[in-house]
Motif scaffolding. Structure first.
Motif, short mmCIF file in Angstrom:
data_model
loop_
_atom_site.label_atom_id
_atom_site.label_comp_id
_atom_site.label_asym_id
_atom_site.label_seq_id
_atom_site.Cartn_x
_atom_site.Cartn_y
_atom_site.Cartn_z
N ALA A 81 10.33 2.29 -6.99
CA ALA A 81 10.29 1.11 -6.13
C ALA A 81 8.88 0.56 -5.99
CB ALA A 81 10.86 1.45 -4.75
N GLY A 82 8.78 -0.76 -5.89
CA GLY A 82 7.47 -1.37 -5.71
C GLY A 82 7.59 -2.78 -5.16
N VAL A 83 6.50 -3.28 -4.61
CA VAL A 83 6.43 -4.67 -4.16
C VAL A 83 5.21 -5.32 -4.78
CG1 VAL A 83 7.66 -4.29 -2.00
CG2 VAL A 83 5.19 -4.03 -2.05
N ASN A 84 5.31 -6.62 -5.01
CA ASN A 84 4.24 -7.37 -5.66
C ASN A 84 3.95 -8.62 -4.84
OD1 ASN A 84 2.42 -8.57 -7.34
ND2 ASN A 84 3.78 -8.76 -9.10
N LYS A 99 2.01 -3.42 3.59
CA LYS A 99 3.31 -3.19 2.96
C LYS A 99 3.15 -2.76 1.51
CE LYS A 99 7.74 -5.44 1.94
NZ LYS A 99 8.53 -6.71 2.05
N SER A 100 2.23 -3.39 0.80
CA SER A 100 1.99 -3.02 -0.60
C SER A 100 1.58 -1.56 -0.71
CB SER A 100 0.90 -3.91 -1.20
OG SER A 100 1.31 -5.26 -1.22
N PHE A 101 0.72 -1.12 0.18
CA PHE A 101 0.27 0.28 0.14
C PHE A 101 1.36 1.23 0.63
CE2 PHE A 101 -3.75 -1.40 -0.95
CZ PHE A 101 -4.47 -0.35 -1.52
N ASN A 102 2.12 0.82 1.64
CA ASN A 102 3.21 1.67 2.12
C ASN A 102 4.24 1.95 1.02
OD1 ASN A 102 2.22 1.98 4.70
ND2 ASN A 102 3.50 0.38 5.60
N VAL A 103 4.66 0.87 0.35
CA VAL A 103 5.72 1.00 -0.65
C VAL A 103 5.19 1.58 -1.97
CG1 VAL A 103 7.44 -0.25 -2.03
CG2 VAL A 103 7.07 -0.86 0.38
N ASN A 104 4.03 1.10 -2.41
CA ASN A 104 3.53 1.46 -3.73
C ASN A 104 2.74 2.77 -3.78
OD1 ASN A 104 4.63 -0.96 -4.51
ND2 ASN A 104 2.70 -2.05 -4.70
N VAL A 105 2.22 3.22 -2.63
CA VAL A 105 1.37 4.42 -2.63
C VAL A 105 1.84 5.47 -1.64
CG1 VAL A 105 -0.98 5.30 -2.51
CG2 VAL A 105 -0.60 2.90 -3.10
N LEU A 152 -2.24 4.49 -6.50
CA LEU A 152 -1.16 5.35 -7.00
C LEU A 152 -1.61 6.13 -8.23
CD1 LEU A 152 1.83 6.25 -6.88
CD2 LEU A 152 2.34 4.33 -8.41
N ASN A 153 -2.34 5.47 -9.12
CA ASN A 153 -2.85 6.15 -10.31
C ASN A 153 -3.71 7.34 -9.93
OD1 ASN A 153 -1.58 4.08 -11.67
ND2 ASN A 153 -3.45 3.19 -12.54
N SER A 154 -4.64 7.13 -9.00
CA SER A 154 -5.53 8.22 -8.59
C SER A 154 -4.75 9.33 -7.89
CB SER A 154 -6.61 7.68 -7.65
OG SER A 154 -7.49 6.82 -8.34
N LEU A 155 -3.82 8.96 -7.05
CA LEU A 155 -2.98 9.95 -6.37
C LEU A 155 -2.23 10.81 -7.38
CD1 LEU A 155 -1.66 10.79 -3.52
CD2 LEU A 155 0.20 9.28 -4.23
N THR A 156 -1.67 10.16 -8.38
CA THR A 156 -0.87 10.86 -9.39
C THR A 156 -1.71 11.84 -10.20
OG1 THR A 156 0.61 8.94 -9.55
CG2 THR A 156 0.63 10.51 -11.39
#
Length: 243
Positions: A81-84, A99-105, A152-156
């Motif tokens: 899931a993601g938002v743009n 919201k972008s950070f909540n959903v995407n990260v 998200l990339n760094s978290l992953t």
């Protein structure tokens, strides 16, 4: 039948994943629009649907806890899931940025936090976090999306390193230029990214982790930093001196 948890399954790539992976997995599908999922998947036996709003972090935790209580150990996860948000920085609303950070990260971090302990206990897990080329090309007007996917990339990659001593593979994947509600102008069918997802779900114990994949290719996401000593403040020969 092994279980896989996939977010964002009411349309686009998530819907495609749920439909196509239900032949080999029991799919636990989540999205805000549960009525849409119930209609789309009503004739598919191996899909269970859950309503979840990933912008609501407390709801996200509660639903995942309920899901784990019902299904137990879930060895496969696709944070899809993601938002743009399409706004320039000077126009960007703080709520949309959050919201972008909540959903995407943050929600992907919650799902990993909830599922990783059981993966560690069973010494097996396969996680795909869906990302984008956006953090590398940083197109004007998409700061919230690019920044959240960079996070998200760094978290992953960090999580992959933390679990490198276990048979747990945590990778990034970009679906490519596929036509979805988020990208209605794209021309490719979401199914073009299915082979890459299957490759990552079926990695053996010696397979890659903490990497970025796109349409059957591994994509480099770091600059060449050989020779840099961050702790001592020493640059590499490749760095251009400006002072």
């Amino acid at each position: 039948m092994e279980k896989i948890f996939i977010t964002g399954c009411s349309s686009g790539v998530g819907k495609m994943f749920a439909e196509n992976l239900s032949d080999e997995f029991h799919v636990i599908a989540a999205a805000r629009r549960i009525e849409k999922m119930e209609k789309e998947f009503e004739d598919i036996e191996n899909i269970s649907v859950y309503k979840i709003d990933l912008n609501d972090l407390q709801m996200t935790k509660k639903v995942i806890d309920e899901m784990i209580q019902e299904h137990g150990y879930i060895p496969y996860l696709i944070n899809n899931a993601g938002v743009n948000v399409n706004e320039k920085v000077e126009e960007l609303d703080e709520d949309e940025l959050m919201k972008s950070f909540n959903v995407n990260v943050i929600s992907p971090s919650i799902t990993m936090k909830k599922l990783l302990p059981m993966m560690k206990e069973n010494n097996f897990g396969r996680i795909i976090n869906m990302t984008s080329g956006a953090p590398m090309n940083n197109m004007e007007g998409y700061a919230a999306y690019s920044a959240s996917k960079a996070a998200l990339n760094s978290l992953t990659i960090t999580a992959a390193r933390e679990y490198s001593d276990h048979n747990i593979k945590i990778n990034l994947m970009s679906p490519g230029p596929v036509k979805t509600e988020m990208a209605p102008q794209a021309e490719k069918d979401p199914s073009i990214c299915l082979p890459t997802a299957k490759y990552l779900l079926n990695l053996d114990e010696d397979g890659p982790t903490g990497k970025f994949f796109w349409l059957g290719h591994e994509v480099p996401i770091f600059a060449d930093l050989e020779g840099v000593n961050w702790l001592e403040g020493k640059p590499s020969k490749n760095m251009r001196k400006v002072l």
